[in-house]
Motif scaffolding. Structure first.
Motif, PDB file in Angstrom:
ATOM      1  N   ALA A  93      10.486  44.560  98.883  1.00 41.66           N
ATOM      2  CA  ALA A  93      11.059  45.966  99.445  1.00 41.66           C
ATOM      3  C   ALA A  93      11.733  46.667  98.117  1.00 41.66           C
ATOM      4  N   LEU A  94      12.741  45.907  97.724  1.00 40.91           N
ATOM      5  CA  LEU A  94      13.380  46.529  96.258  1.00 40.91           C
ATOM      6  C   LEU A  94      12.290  46.771  95.362  1.00 40.91           C
ATOM      7  N   ARG A  95      11.364  46.166  95.062  1.00 37.51           N
ATOM      8  CA  ARG A  95      10.610  46.459  93.835  1.00 37.51           C
ATOM      9  C   ARG A  95       9.655  47.617  94.199  1.00 37.51           C
ATOM     10  N   THR A  96       9.188  47.799  95.454  1.00 40.69           N
ATOM     11  CA  THR A  96       8.322  49.065  95.697  1.00 40.69           C
ATOM     12  C   THR A  96       8.779  49.846  96.516  1.00 40.69           C
ATOM     13  N   GLY A  97       9.851  49.955  97.332  1.00 35.10           N
ATOM     14  CA  GLY A  97      10.409  50.753  98.259  1.00 35.10           C
ATOM     15  C   GLY A  97      11.428  51.759  97.885  1.00 35.10           C
ATOM     16  N   ILE A  98      11.776  52.611  98.941  1.00 31.61           N
ATOM     17  CA  ILE A  98      12.924  53.616  98.531  1.00 31.61           C
ATOM     18  C   ILE A  98      14.217  52.765  98.547  1.00 31.61           C
ATOM     19  N   LEU A  99      15.010  52.957  97.582  1.00 36.32           N
ATOM     20  CA  LEU A  99      16.297  52.455  97.374  1.00 36.32           C
ATOM     21  C   LEU A  99      17.364  53.510  97.536  1.00 36.32           C
ATOM     22  N   ALA A 100      17.882  53.458  98.859  1.00 31.17           N
ATOM     23  CA  ALA A 100      19.097  54.621  99.343  1.00 31.17           C
ATOM     24  C   ALA A 100      20.331  53.814  99.206  1.00 31.17           C
ATOM     25  N   VAL A 101      21.576  54.715  98.846  1.00 26.97           N
ATOM     26  CA  VAL A 101      22.849  54.540  98.770  1.00 26.97           C
ATOM     27  C   VAL A 101      23.635  55.510  99.779  1.00 26.97           C
ATOM     28  N   ASP A 102      24.698  54.734 100.456  1.00 22.83           N
ATOM     29  CA  ASP A 102      25.510  55.357 101.477  1.00 22.83           C
ATOM     30  C   ASP A 102      26.912  56.054 100.799  1.00 22.83           C
ATOM     31  N   THR A 103      27.516  56.822 101.434  1.00 22.47           N
ATOM     32  CA  THR A 103      28.581  57.482 100.647  1.00 22.47           C
ATOM     33  C   THR A 103      29.623  56.660 100.210  1.00 22.47           C
ATOM     34  N   ASN A 104      29.764  55.397 100.961  1.00 22.42           N
ATOM     35  CA  ASN A 104      30.925  54.542 100.635  1.00 22.42           C
ATOM     36  C   ASN A 104      30.564  53.787  99.281  1.00 22.42           C
ATOM     37  N   VAL A 105      29.325  53.655  99.047  1.00 17.89           N
ATOM     38  CA  VAL A 105      28.863  52.963  97.803  1.00 17.89           C
ATOM     39  C   VAL A 105      29.287  53.729  96.539  1.00 17.89           C
ATOM     40  N   LEU A 106      28.952  55.135  96.721  1.00 12.05           N
ATOM     41  CA  LEU A 106      29.522  55.923  95.644  1.00 12.05           C
ATOM     42  C   LEU A 106      30.693  56.036  95.627  1.00 12.05           C
ATOM     43  N   LEU A 107      31.451  56.045  96.491  1.00 10.30           N
ATOM     44  CA  LEU A 107      33.009  56.433  96.309  1.00 10.30           C
ATOM     45  C   LEU A 107      33.781  54.987  95.970  1.00 10.30           C
ATOM     46  N   ASN A 108      33.216  53.858  96.266  1.00 11.02           N
ATOM     47  CA  ASN A 108      33.668  52.526  95.734  1.00 11.02           C
ATOM     48  C   ASN A 108      33.456  52.370  94.257  1.00 11.02           C
ATOM     49  N   LEU A 109      32.833  53.092  93.821  1.00  6.13           N
ATOM     50  CA  LEU A 109      32.540  53.020  92.313  1.00  6.13           C
ATOM     51  C   LEU A 109      33.911  53.319  91.462  1.00  6.13           C
TER      52      LEU A 109
END
Length: 477
Positions: free
Chosen positions: A26-42
């Motif tokens: 799924a990671l190789r071919t599907g959509i990879l989406a991120v939630d808000t907390n992933v961006l803020l935790n950067l």
């Protein structure tokens, strides 16, 4: 016409627990989406971890997708996250300053009681100040990597995200679709349907989407998945029960069955959930190498307690500011604490003097604003629970308001201590024949320093000294 026959899994897709090969595919071919907390935790990760995570996301190329609602929430919460980066240092510095002042005051009182020379007193005070200054110096003087007050052009994390997400952010819902999504999100909260039902405390918030933020993200993911016809992998640090299915001992299994089935029904494809650390562990699927230390760093941030407990000084700071502004919320907080932690919606209407036909939306806003202001100056730690929070037993209206459990204990001990000091000081005044029948407990409570006098003996000694200076006076009756 009879429906075509199916197999063991037909119609039961929600029960399938994927293994590593399926997730990697799924990671190789599907959509990879991120939630808000992933961006803020950067902002919370060290540089190596941040670069590892961004590299994995970048490897998805045109399959990377970020719902518009995620970006909306990112910008809305970014400043508070930045403010919290230096919060720990400010809290320690504030505590050191308070303890230095308290220690110096105690030394001065002791010096006076033993008639210590001024020269020796100054030496002791200098040693005390030097001790606390040395500890303060160990904290370092460097500013946080990013500050909310700096221009966004100087934010390196923003620069990296701007490059990564240049063509990855989905479109905004049209006004009619937005209103319908907010209504559907609130219905799901009321009916305990995923996702988002754990956000019931936001039903009467001032947010434009109120409690429907998670559902709007989910809807935008469904729209993207239907258009692309691909599997979906959502990376999120949110581990609440309105997204995840759990084993009996609490371990995360995968997405809730309802979400798997809803996504499959709309797209005919599969839905996967990953924590950020799990994404790095699957990074080889995207041809990216990452360090073990990055996985450990993400897990460390995940395992940090979400809520920092309130302490006496912080509670008193907020209540004092609310009292100064004549906000009824201070009385609501005290009464909720006296009741064991809660106060009914009906009683809040009585205290506020408003008609019960009026909404209580925004009632906790003054408490939130004052808390944030005091966090900026280091009097309240970042990460505390809301001091006053709306709670929902059923429906879309709050049933009652609550204060954190530790605040109940803090205010009960404060009330008990003040009552005890008041009674004993009144007795001391009566014995001294000062002519006073009672003493206002507010005069005993040191609101300027947010603390009760360190010991009753110090208060009594001050009274004895005053008696020695002015002599006995007859009662004024």
């Amino acid at each position: 016409m009879d429906k075509p026959k199916g197999g063991l899994f037909s119609g039961f897709e929600g029960f399938i627990v994927p293994g590593p090969p399926e997730t990697s595919a799924a990671l190789r071919t599907g959509i990879l989406a991120v939630d808000t907390n992933v961006l803020l935790n950067l902002y919370r990760y060290n540089e190596t971890t941040r670069k590892d995570l961004l590299a994995v996301l970048s490897a998805a190329g045109g399959r990377l997708f970020v719902p518009h609602q995620v970006v909306r929430e990112f910008w809305r919460n970014r400043q508070s996250v930045l403010g919290g980066l230096g919060g720990a240092k400010r809290e320690v510095q504030s505590a050191l300053n308070r303890n230095c002042t308290s220690t110096n005051d105690a030394i001065r009182r002791w010096a006076k009681s033993v008639a210590l020379s001024e020269e020796r007193l100054n030496q002791l005070l200098e040693q005390t100040n030097s001790f606390f200054e040395s500890i303060s110096g160990e904290l370092g003087d460097g500013p946080a990597r990013v500050s909310a007050h700096l221009p966004t052009s100087e934010d390196s994390v923003l620069a990296e995200l701007a490059s990564l997400l240049a063509e990855a952010v989905g479109g905004e819902l049209p006004p009619g679709a937005w209103a319908a999504a907010v209504a559907e999100g609130e219905r799901r909260v009321k009916d305990n349907e995923p996702p988002g039902f754990k956000d019931a405390d936001k039903l009467e918030s001032d947010l434009p989407e109120r409690a429907s933020g998670d559902y709007i993200i989910w809807l935008q993911l469904l729209i993207e998945g239907e258009a692309a016809g691909k599997d979906l992998v959502l990376v999120t640090a949110d581990t609440k029960e309105d997204w995840w299915d759990r084993a009996e001992r609490g371990q995360l299994i995968g997405p809730r069955r309802e979400l798997i089935e809803e996504y499959f029904g709309r797209t005919g494809r599969r839905f996967f959930l990953l924590e950020p650390s799990s994404l790095l562990q699957h990074s080889a699927s995207l041809g990216v190498g990452t360090s073990v230390e990055s996985v450990q760093e993400i897990q460390r941030v995940r395992d940090e307690p979400d809520d920092i407990p309130w302490d006496f000084s912080a509670v008193m700071a907020v209540l004092t500011r609310l009292d100064q502004g004549k906000y009824v919320q201070a009385q609501v907080i005290r009464e909720a604490a006296a009741n064991g932690g809660g106060i009914s919606r009906r009683r809040v209407y009585e205290l506020d003097g408003r008609d019960q036909e009026q909404t209580l939306r925004g009632f906790t806003r003054p408490v939130t604003r004052v808390t944030a202001e005091l966090q900026e100056v280091g009097l309240v730690p970042y990460g505390v629970e809301p001091l006053l929070d709306a709670r929902y037993d059923a429906g879309v209206k709050s049933s009652h308001f609550a204060v954190p459990a530790e605040v109940v204990d803090i205010l009960r001990r404060q009330t008990s201590a003040i009552s005890d000091i008041q009674a004993r000081v009144e007795k001391a005044f009566a014995e001294a024949n000062f002519g006073y029948e009672a003493i206002d407990p507010v005069n005993i409570y040191d609101t300027g320093q947010f603390r009760i006098a360190e010991s009753l003996e110090q208060e009594l000694e001050a009274m004895r000294e005053a008696r020695r200076q002015v002599g006995r006076r007859p009662r004024s009756d």
